[in-house]
Design an enzyme around this catalytic site. Structure first.
Site, PDB file in Angstrom:
ATOM      1  N   ASP A  24       0.809  -5.457   2.836  1.00 13.74           N
ATOM      2  CA  ASP A  24       0.490  -4.171   2.396  1.00 13.74           C
ATOM      3  C   ASP A  24       0.044  -3.322   3.573  1.00 13.74           C
ATOM      4  OD1 ASP A  24      -0.767  -2.325   0.928  1.00 13.74           O
ATOM      5  OD2 ASP A  24      -2.764  -3.367   0.550  1.00 13.74           O
TER       6      ASP A  24
ATOM      7  N   HIS B 250       0.402   0.020  -0.804  1.00 11.80           N
ATOM      8  CA  HIS B 250       0.108   0.075  -2.266  1.00 11.80           C
ATOM      9  C   HIS B 250      -0.167   1.584  -2.352  1.00 11.80           C
ATOM     10  CE1 HIS B 250      -4.355  -0.703  -1.456  1.00 11.80           C
ATOM     11  NE2 HIS B 250      -4.349   0.151  -2.410  1.00 11.80           N
TER      12      HIS B 250
ATOM     13  N   SER C 212      -8.705   2.626   0.415  1.00 14.34           N
ATOM     14  CA  SER C 212      -7.319   1.961   0.971  1.00 14.34           C
ATOM     15  C   SER C 212      -6.630   2.789   1.585  1.00 14.34           C
ATOM     16  CB  SER C 212      -6.505   1.801  -0.558  1.00 14.34           C
ATOM     17  OG  SER C 212      -6.909   0.681  -1.221  1.00 14.34           O
TER      18      SER C 212
HETATM   19  N1  ARG Z   1      -7.419  -0.923  -3.570  1.00 13.78           N
HETATM   20  C1  ARG Z   1      -8.505   0.047  -3.153  1.00 13.78           C
HETATM   21  C2  ARG Z   1      -7.635   1.381  -2.960  1.00 13.78           C
HETATM   22  O1  ARG Z   1      -6.732   1.558  -3.299  1.00 13.78           O
HETATM   23  C3  ARG Z   1      -9.329  -0.455  -2.056  1.00 13.78           C
HETATM   24  C4  ARG Z   1     -10.076  -1.540  -2.489  1.00 13.78           C
HETATM   25  C5  ARG Z   1     -11.032  -2.061  -1.494  1.00 13.78           C
HETATM   26  N2  ARG Z   1     -11.818  -2.811  -2.099  1.00 13.78           N
HETATM   27  C6  ARG Z   1     -13.219  -3.786  -1.450  1.00 13.78           C
HETATM   28  N3  ARG Z   1     -14.071  -4.194  -2.457  1.00 13.78           N
HETATM   29  N4  ARG Z   1     -13.006  -3.524  -0.334  1.00 13.78           N
HETATM   30  O2  ARG Z   1      -8.648   2.405  -2.525  1.00 13.78           O
END
Ligand code: ARG
Length: 251
Positions: free
Chosen positions: A108, A61, A198
């Protein structure tokens, strides 16, 4: 003893030693320069890890698609992104997991070929699925769910793995179904990855005590909330596909 032996026989990846600093990342501490030399920051606001001198592994992503891509700037070799020791490179090509839709549906992961090899240590992929235990997660992302800032210095935290059943039960309440073979959960109240982390690696110890990558920061409901652990890409499931993609990027 039996349990220890079983663990040795069935897996070559172990959790990190207990008792490491608890304080992320939400609930973490600043990584000293050189501690995680293969950790990289990507310009779209994600993390990653150097799998080979010229290949970064990140989250699906975090990238747009498979194909030529010269839009991603990579900062490597430093904890402090503004350090003069930073090495930089640019993306050339991206391979994203086939079938990727969005992070909650799994698949992912993505690999990025750089325009030059970086002279830094690389992080090997774990051979096997992880057992229960504590693992390290890291990133330059938010240190609070309601923060609007990214960090200048790499933060890391030690997080306990959370069994699939428990994690699934939590997220079902939020209307999301865990993809058990592709995702794994970790975290404790107050300790978690967060937005901007992420793509970064979750690591454990390999057979000889070396760091190995076991997961990729993927998603979560908020950050560090009680009852909602972070969700990570389960690398063991994808290792053959990732290795194949890395081989493709070599040519
Ligand atoms: N989707 C997030 C990003 O793009 C990462 C989120 C991780 N969240 C968590 N509660 N561990 O950076």
């Amino acid at each position: 003893m039996v349990a220890v032996l079983a663990a040795v026989l069935t897996t070559d990846v172990r959790p990190v030693e207990a008792g490491l600093n608890r304080t992320p990342v939400v609930g973490g501490v600043v990584a000293p320069q050189g501690k995680f030399p293969w950790a990289v920051r990507l310009s779209m606001g994600c993390g990653g890890a150097l799998t080979e001198p010229r290949v970064v592994l990140t989250a699906g992503h975090c990238v747009d698609d498979t194909g030529r891509n010269d839009s991603i700037e990579v900062t490597a070799g430093v904890s402090d992104l503004r350090s003069s020791r930073a090495q930089t490179a640019r993306s050339e090509r991206v391979i994203r997991a086939e079938g990727f839709v969005d992070e909650v549906h799994g698949d992912d992961w993505a690999v990025i070929r750089l325009d030059r090899p970086l002279r830094l240590p690389t992080l090997p992929l774990a051979q096997d699925a992880i057992g229960p235990g504590r693992y390290i997660v890291m990133g330059w992302g938010q240190t609070r769910e309601d923060s609007v800032e990214q960090e200048q210095r790499l933060h890391y935290a030690t997080v306990p793995s959370v069994p699939d059943e428990k994690c699934e039960a939590a997220y079902v309440k939020a209307g999301v179904t865990l993809v058990r073979d592709e995702q794994m959960c970790a975290g404790s109240p107050g300790v978690d990855t967060c937005q901007g982390d992420s793509g970064g690696p979750m690591i454990g110890r390999g057979r000889h005590g070396e760091w190995v990558q076991v997961g990729i920061v993927s998603w979560g409901l908020g950050c560090a909330r009680d009852g909602y652990p972070g969700v990570y890409t389960q690398l063991s499931t994808f290792r053959p596909a990732i290795e194949k993609a890395v081989r493709k990027l070599r040519n």
